[in-house]
Design an enzyme around this catalytic site. Sequence first.
Site, mmCIF file in Angstrom:
data_model
loop_
_atom_site.group_PDB
_atom_site.id
_atom_site.type_symbol
_atom_site.label_atom_id
_atom_site.label_comp_id
_atom_site.label_asym_id
_atom_site.label_seq_id
_atom_site.Cartn_x
_atom_site.Cartn_y
_atom_site.Cartn_z
ATOM 1 N N GLY A 21 0.781 -1.229 0.000
ATOM 2 C CA GLY A 21 0.000 0.000 0.000
ATOM 3 C C GLY A 21 0.809 1.274 0.000
ATOM 4 O O GLY A 21 0.368 2.273 0.563
ATOM 5 N N SER A 22 1.959 1.285 -0.658
ATOM 6 C CA SER A 22 2.748 2.526 -0.658
ATOM 7 C C SER A 22 2.063 3.626 -1.461
ATOM 8 O O SER A 22 2.122 4.806 -1.094
ATOM 9 C CB SER A 22 4.171 2.281 -1.176
ATOM 10 N N ASN A 115 -6.183 3.234 -12.394
ATOM 11 C CA ASN A 115 -5.121 2.311 -12.012
ATOM 12 C C ASN A 115 -3.778 2.987 -12.265
ATOM 13 O O ASN A 115 -3.682 3.922 -13.064
ATOM 14 C CB ASN A 115 -5.215 1.026 -12.832
ATOM 15 N N HIS A 117 0.249 1.956 -13.292
ATOM 16 C CA HIS A 117 1.027 0.846 -13.854
ATOM 17 C C HIS A 117 2.486 1.267 -13.971
ATOM 18 O O HIS A 117 2.771 2.379 -14.433
ATOM 19 C CB HIS A 117 0.479 0.466 -15.229
ATOM 20 N N SER A 144 2.557 5.121 -15.272
ATOM 21 C CA SER A 144 1.394 5.725 -15.928
ATOM 22 C C SER A 144 0.155 5.549 -15.061
ATOM 23 O O SER A 144 -0.075 4.465 -14.522
ATOM 24 C CB SER A 144 1.122 5.053 -17.284
ATOM 25 N N GLU A 151 -9.665 -3.722 -21.355
ATOM 26 C CA GLU A 151 -8.359 -4.145 -21.858
ATOM 27 C C GLU A 151 -7.320 -4.005 -20.753
ATOM 28 O O GLU A 151 -7.124 -2.907 -20.225
ATOM 29 C CB GLU A 151 -7.963 -3.314 -23.069
ATOM 30 N N ASP A 153 -4.455 -3.077 -18.633
ATOM 31 C CA ASP A 153 -3.448 -2.015 -18.725
ATOM 32 C C ASP A 153 -3.564 -1.248 -20.040
ATOM 33 O O ASP A 153 -2.574 -0.664 -20.515
ATOM 34 C CB ASP A 153 -2.029 -2.580 -18.580
#
Length: 229
Positions: A21-22, A115, A117, A144, A151, A153
């Site tokens: 969880g950083s 999200n 990535h 990113s 889809e 990522d």
Amino acid sequence: MPKARSAADPLRVVVLISGSGSNLQALIDAQCADSPYRIAAVISNVDEAFGLERARRAGIPAQVLSHRNFPDRGAFDQALAALIDRFEPGLVVLAGFMRILTPQFVSRYAGRMMNIHPSLLPRFRGLHTHQRALDAGETEHGASVHFVTEELDGGPVIIQARVAVLPGDDADTLAARVLTQEHRIYPAAVRLFADGRLRLGANGRPLLDGSALEHPLGLDAAGRPTPAA
């Protein structure tokens, strides 16, 4: 344009995690007095995830929903959505949530799920991005933030941070420098959304202040989102 939020009426955010969880901690730390968002809950599919302790220390409700207790991915995602919706979020944030989501789940939160990535998407989708960047002889790597789509990522990228690949780097040293930048760009993206400046357009492209982003944003030295050079 979405409604701009204020500290008096903050956007409710639910964060999904599976590990330390950083990035969650970076989002917690960015919740200053005038923040337009508040983390309403943290949910993990792993009961020993340290991110749950980070949430508890910050006074944030922390919930565990183990995928191991469900017969299939669809059943888990249905239960997860029901748990998320109890907290009435305006945004769902994936922060190291190591689950592939069903199309039904993604559709439920379309345009309000992000999200992060660890690569310069669309390069190196999936796992082991740092080693793959090294193996490919890349001179630049990074992270990113993107809207989540079906889809993997592959959703529209909002903001990126770039780091140089240095002589002598291995996957661990490169990952550490990328992670530092992740902690900068994720709160910036969430704040843009909470401020009402960022949304996902009907054509599937991110809109900033009503205009389509031609390229992902970057951050300037002061941490302000800025058009990429």
